[in-house]
Design an enzyme around this catalytic site. Structure first.
Site, PDB file in Angstrom:
ATOM      1  N   ALA A 178      -1.767  -6.710  17.726  1.00 28.73           N
ATOM      2  CA  ALA A 178      -1.810  -8.033  17.088  1.00 28.73           C
ATOM      3  C   ALA A 178      -1.852  -7.919  15.561  1.00 28.73           C
ATOM      4  CB  ALA A 178      -3.029  -8.807  17.592  1.00 28.73           C
ATOM      5  N   GLY A 179      -1.666  -6.710  15.062  1.00 28.36           N
ATOM      6  CA  GLY A 179      -1.670  -6.538  13.603  1.00 28.36           C
ATOM      7  C   GLY A 179      -3.062  -6.451  13.010  1.00 28.36           C
ATOM      8  N   LEU A 180      -4.068  -6.152  13.849  1.00 28.98           N
ATOM      9  CA  LEU A 180      -5.437  -6.026  13.327  1.00 28.98           C
ATOM     10  C   LEU A 180      -5.896  -4.560  13.356  1.00 28.98           C
ATOM     11  CD1 LEU A 180      -6.996  -9.206  14.991  1.00 28.98           C
ATOM     12  CD2 LEU A 180      -6.100  -8.954  12.662  1.00 28.98           C
ATOM     13  N   SER A 228      -5.690  -2.017  15.575  1.00 27.95           N
ATOM     14  CA  SER A 228      -6.396  -1.376  16.680  1.00 27.95           C
ATOM     15  C   SER A 228      -6.074   0.120  16.714  1.00 27.95           C
ATOM     16  CB  SER A 228      -6.053  -2.034  18.014  1.00 27.95           C
ATOM     17  OG  SER A 228      -4.668  -2.045  18.212  1.00 27.95           O
ATOM     18  N   ASP A 277      -4.988   0.619   6.382  1.00 28.82           N
ATOM     19  CA  ASP A 277      -5.692   0.321   7.636  1.00 28.82           C
ATOM     20  C   ASP A 277      -6.768   1.365   7.931  1.00 28.82           C
ATOM     21  OD1 ASP A 277      -3.676  -1.508   7.619  1.00 28.82           O
ATOM     22  OD2 ASP A 277      -2.579  -0.668   9.315  1.00 28.82           O
ATOM     23  N   GLU A 324      -0.568   9.476  11.840  1.00 25.22           N
ATOM     24  CA  GLU A 324       0.286   8.341  12.205  1.00 25.22           C
ATOM     25  C   GLU A 324       1.711   8.524  11.649  1.00 25.22           C
ATOM     26  OE1 GLU A 324      -1.586   4.776  12.810  1.00 25.22           O
ATOM     27  OE2 GLU A 324       0.276   3.650  12.941  1.00 25.22           O
ATOM     28  N   ASP A 369       0.833  -1.223   0.000  1.00 24.91           N
ATOM     29  CA  ASP A 369       0.000   0.000   0.000  1.00 24.91           C
ATOM     30  C   ASP A 369       0.855   1.256   0.000  1.00 24.91           C
ATOM     31  OD1 ASP A 369       0.780  -0.317   2.692  1.00 24.91           O
ATOM     32  OD2 ASP A 369      -1.097   0.493   3.474  1.00 24.91           O
TER      33      ASP A 369
HETATM   34  C1  GLA Z   1       0.637  -2.017   8.484  1.00 21.08           C
HETATM   35  C2  GLA Z   1       0.485  -0.644   7.857  1.00 21.08           C
HETATM   36  C3  GLA Z   1      -0.241  -0.725   6.511  1.00 21.08           C
HETATM   37  C4  GLA Z   1       0.393  -1.764   5.600  1.00 21.08           C
HETATM   38  C5  GLA Z   1       0.607  -3.091   6.349  1.00 21.08           C
HETATM   39  C6  GLA Z   1       1.390  -4.076   5.539  1.00 21.08           C
HETATM   40  O1  GLA Z   1      -0.606  -2.533   8.834  1.00 21.08           O
HETATM   41  O2  GLA Z   1      -0.223   0.222   8.712  1.00 21.08           O
HETATM   42  O3  GLA Z   1      -0.269   0.542   5.896  1.00 21.08           O
HETATM   43  O4  GLA Z   1       1.579  -1.303   5.042  1.00 21.08           O
HETATM   44  O5  GLA Z   1       1.280  -2.899   7.578  1.00 21.08           O
HETATM   45  O6  GLA Z   1       0.701  -4.433   4.392  1.00 21.08           O
END
Ligand code: GLA
Length: 389
Positions: free
Chosen positions: A120-122, A124, A169, A157, A28
């Site tokens: 956790a990579g979701l 938040s 995200d 961010e 992205d």
């Molecule tokens: C994080 C970043 C996103 C994207 C992903 C990897 O979630 O916030 O912008 O780059 O990593 O795809």
């Protein structure tokens, strides 16, 4: 989630979902197309307007409250002059970004809680940003659509918090559509929903490995992509992003960079191609082939982009071998966190227990699993019943 009674005193309720990414990882910020979905895990934010320029926020999950002044936001301090705690930088950053755009801001008092597992990579944190931004849009009647809102949160961010993330995200949290993946072109910002076949479920498995050094490693990957792009522009001066290179153009130029940059950019170029291929497969309901692309994506994130962990690799390898699993891969930035699997609905409960027991047998470790549905993006409601309190 039943909201705790503390929420009863607030007139406004802003709800923003987390996200899972199905395909298109780390592209992205390279101009690629991605395929996330908002999920039915949310940040809930209750708030009342104040007439002064103070913002008082309680993070219910962390049992922490801070108060800061709108006209002090750039200093990142609370009313006592103490540095804002990390969690408060997300709402403060959003208001700072709004101020930069000369948008009106209102003081308020609010409380928030989350059903998205933290770190956790979701996404938040993106959900926190989007929930606060949408609340302030409502309070001050900003004329701003959800894409602009997402971009403002991304800016916060990048510039206030210091994570050089792409737009995926915040985009997904703002624009989610129930029962759909979102095909999002990060170059021209066009997007459309792709209905999720009703025979499959999204199963997310949390390795519970903290995403250590994720920020610096993430920013580092982004720098590598920029370095590779600059080199490749010597041969293809018109390209603005790595994702504009075709596979054959990449073949021509890959040797002009060192091994590490070659691996990073190979992942990017091939991952872009995978998403474009995947979208047609999904529309034709070719789920096995679609799942194979998810597996290829994981392998590439492991071997070329080097953002996986042994735990995520084990989980993906076990999940991929289970009955009813079309595809499985790490989701989000990597370095720990979660994997996502697309699983035939009728096989889900057997899948969940087999994954947990096989993983326990292999590693002695426990996991958490969330069977999710794709949800709508951010909403702000006015709660009449609380307005007289
Ligand atoms: C994080 C970043 C996103 C994207 C992903 C990897 O979630 O916030 O912008 O780059 O990593 O795809």
């Amino acid at each position: 989630m039943n909201l705790p009674e503390e929420f009863d005193q607030y007139e406004y309720l802003s709800i923003a979902p987390g996200r899972v990414n199905i395909l298109g990882e780390h592209i992205d910020y390279n101009g690629g197309s991605v395929l996330p979905a908002a999920i039915d895990r949310y940040v809930f934010l209750g708030a009342n307007k104040r007439t002064d320029q103070m913002i008082k926020i309680t993070a219910l999950d962390l049992k922490d409250t801070i108060t800061f002044r709108i006209n002090n936001i750039e200093k990142k301090i609370d009313i006592h002059g103490n540095p804002l705690p990390d969690w408060a930088l997300y709402p403060a950053g959003v208001f700072w970004a709004a101020k930069k755009q000369n948008l009106e801001l209102s003081g308020f008092e609010g409380i928030f809680a989350s059903s998205i597992p933290m770190g956790a990579g979701l996404s938040s944190s993106a959900a926190v940003e989007v929930a606060f931004a949408a609340l302030m849009r409502e309070f001050c009647s900003w004329d701003m659509d959800n894409m602009e809102l997402a971009k403002m949160c991304q800016y916060a961010e990048n510039q206030y918090i210091g994570v050089n993330c792409g737009l995926m995200d915040q985009f997904a949290s703002a624009n989610g559509i129930k029962n759909a993946f979102l095909f999002f072109n990060t170059t021209n910002l066009d997007w459309y929903p792709v209905e999720i076949p009703d025979t499959i479920s999204i199963v997310i498995t949390n390795s519970k490995i903290p995403r250590s050094l994720a920020t610096s490693a993430y920013n580092d990957r982004r720098v590598s992509c920029e370095q590779a792009l600059r080199k490749f522009q010597n041969k293809f001066p018109d390209i603005q992003n790595l994702c504009e290179l075709s596979l054959s153009e990449f073949e021509e130029v890959q040797k002009s960079v060192d091994d590490t940059l070659q691996k990073r950019s190979k992942h990017v170029v091939e991952e872009c191609a995978r998403v474009n291929q995947a979208i047609d497969l999904l529309k034709d309901n070719q789920l096995n082939e679609f799942g194979n692309l998810m597996k290829a994506s994981h392998n590439s994130l492991r071997d070329l982009y080097e953002v996986s962990t042994p735990e995520l690799d084990d989980l993906v390898s076990i999940a991929s071998g289970l009955q009813g699993c079309y595809g499985s891969r790490l989701t989000g930035a990597g370095f720990g966190g979660c994997i996502v699997s697309l699983v035939e609905k009728k096989a889900v409960s057997a899948f969940v227990s087999a994954l947990a027991s096989s993983y326990r047998a292999k590693t002695g470790k426990e996991i958490e699993t969330y069977v999710c549905t794709a949800s709508d993006g951010v909403t702000v409601q006015w709660c009449e019943k609380n307005s007289s309190k």
